[in-house]
Design an enzyme around this catalytic site. Structure first.
Site, PDB file in Angstrom:
ATOM      1  N   PRO A  92      25.909  15.398  53.079  1.00 57.40           N
ATOM      2  CA  PRO A  92      26.453  15.968  51.807  1.00 57.40           C
ATOM      3  C   PRO A  92      25.407  17.100  51.002  1.00 57.40           C
ATOM      4  CG  PRO A  92      26.291  13.707  51.806  1.00 57.40           C
ATOM      5  CD  PRO A  92      25.844  13.998  53.206  1.00 57.40           C
ATOM      6  N   GLU A 119      24.049   3.961  55.564  1.00 58.87           N
ATOM      7  CA  GLU A 119      23.688   4.327  54.170  1.00 58.87           C
ATOM      8  C   GLU A 119      22.898   5.771  54.093  1.00 58.87           C
ATOM      9  OE1 GLU A 119      24.173   3.526  50.869  1.00 58.87           O
ATOM     10  OE2 GLU A 119      25.761   2.371  51.961  1.00 58.87           O
ATOM     11  N   ARG A 156      37.107  28.801  67.508  1.00 58.93           N
ATOM     12  CA  ARG A 156      38.000  29.948  67.383  1.00 58.93           C
ATOM     13  C   ARG A 156      37.599  31.309  67.378  1.00 58.93           C
ATOM     14  NH1 ARG A 156      43.123  28.579  65.592  1.00 58.93           N
ATOM     15  NH2 ARG A 156      43.239  30.532  64.572  1.00 58.93           N
ATOM     16  N   ASP A 171      43.451  34.773  60.232  1.00 59.78           N
ATOM     17  CA  ASP A 171      43.319  33.408  59.707  1.00 59.78           C
ATOM     18  C   ASP A 171      42.890  33.713  58.345  1.00 59.78           C
ATOM     19  OD1 ASP A 171      43.903  32.174  62.161  1.00 59.78           O
ATOM     20  OD2 ASP A 171      41.814  31.872  62.562  1.00 59.78           O
TER      21      ASP A 171
END
Length: 249
Positions: A92, A119, A156, A171
Site C-alpha cells: 500500500p 504484518e 489485456r 476500455d
C-alpha cells in the site's frame, strides 16, 4: 511475457488464472506464468518465513532471507529477460495502479510479483523490488489478489490476447477517460431505445458521439481524470458548456 509469482499461497491463483482472458493468453503462449513458494527457501527445518518484530508490536513480519533467496533464484533462472523485466512488490505504500501503468508494464518481457502476508515485510525486502504498487487505499490479507488484478489488466494490453484487437482501446481508462455507453440487440427494450446515431452507419458521427459520451461520463463521475487527458480546443469548449449546464441543474 513471463509472469513470476513469489508467494506463500500459489494455489490461490489456480481459479482466476484458469479462466477467461488469462487462461486464453496462457493457452496461446502469450503469457507464461510461474509460481515460486518462498517458504521453500527458508533456512530452518520448520520452514519459518516470518518472525516477531524488533522493538515489539503485534503480528509477525516476513523475514528477508527466504524472499531474497527466492527472487534471486528466479532472476538466475531467467537471464534472457534481464533489461526488460520489473520486480514488483505489492504494497500500500506504492502509487495506485492505473491504466497507464498497465500499458507501461505490458512493454516488459517479465514481471516478478512479490506477494506478502502477515504484518508486512522486513524493510530490507523492499530493496529487492524495482517499485512498489498498490491497488487502493484499503487493507487485504496478502499481495496475491493485487498481483492477480495487475496481471489481468496487463495481459489485456498484450497483442493477440483479446479476440478483437480493437477491444482494448475502447476500455475505460485506456485513453484516460471513462468508456462510452455500449448497446446491442434488441434496439428497443422496455421502451429504452438505442441512440439513433449508432444505427446511422455514419462512422465519423459515431466516433464523435462516443468521444463526447466518454467526456460527458468522465466529467460527471470522475472529473479528476480530465486533468491528465489531452483535449482539443473543441473538446474543451464542449466540457465547459457541459459544466455550465450541470451547475444550472
Amino acid at each position: 511475457m513471463r509472469i513470476d509469482m513469489v508467494t506463500l499461497f500459489p494455489d490461490m491463483f489456480a481459479g482466476p488464472f484458469g479462466e477467461s482472458i488469462t487462461k486464453r493468453a496462457v493457452d496461446k503462449g502469450i503469457l507464461d506464468i510461474h509460481f515460486t513458494n518462498f517458504r521453500d527457501y527458508s533456512f530452518d527445518k520448520h520452514r519459518h518465513v516470518d518472525d516477531s518484530p524488533f522493538g515489539g508490536g503485534a503480528g509477525m513480519v516476513l523475514k528477508p532471507e527466504p524472499l531474497y533467496r527466492a527472487v534471486r533464484d528466479v532472476l538466475a533462472k531467467t537471464p534472457e529477460h534481464k533489461g526488460s523485466r520489473r520486480v514488483l512488490i505489492m504494497d500500500p505504500s506504492g502509487p495506485v495502479f492505473n491504466q497507464q501503468k498497465a500499458k507501461e508494464l505490458a512493454g516488459c518481457s517479465q514481471l516478478i510479483f512479490i506477494c506478502g502476508h502477515y504484518e508486512g515485510f522486513d524493510e530490507r525486502i523492499y530493496r529487492l523490488a524495482d517499485e512498489a504498487i498498490s491497488i487502493g487505499d484499503f487493507v487485504l490479507t496478502g499481495g496475491e489478489l493485487p498481483a492477480m488484478v495487475i496481471t489481468d489488466a496487463v495481459s489485456r494490453m498484450l497483442p493477440g490476447v483479446l479476440g478483437d484487437e480493437d477491444s482494448a482501446p475502447t476500455d475505460s481508462f485506456y485513453d484516460g477517460l471513462l468508456g462510452f455507453p455500449q448497446y446491442t440487440r434488441p434496439r428497443d427494450f422496455e421502451g429504452m431505445e438505442v441512440p439513433e446515431v449508432l444505427l446511422s452507419g455514419d462512422h465519423a458521427k459515431i466516433r464523435q458521439w462516443r468521444r463526447e459520451q466518454s467526456l460527458r461520463k468522465t466529467l460527471a463521475k470522475r472529473p479528476d481524470l480530465l486533468k491528465d487527458v489531452e483535449l482539443s480546443e473543441k473538446e474543451q469548449q464542449f466540457l465547459a458548456e457541459l459544466s455550465s449546464q450541470m451547475q444550472v441543474e
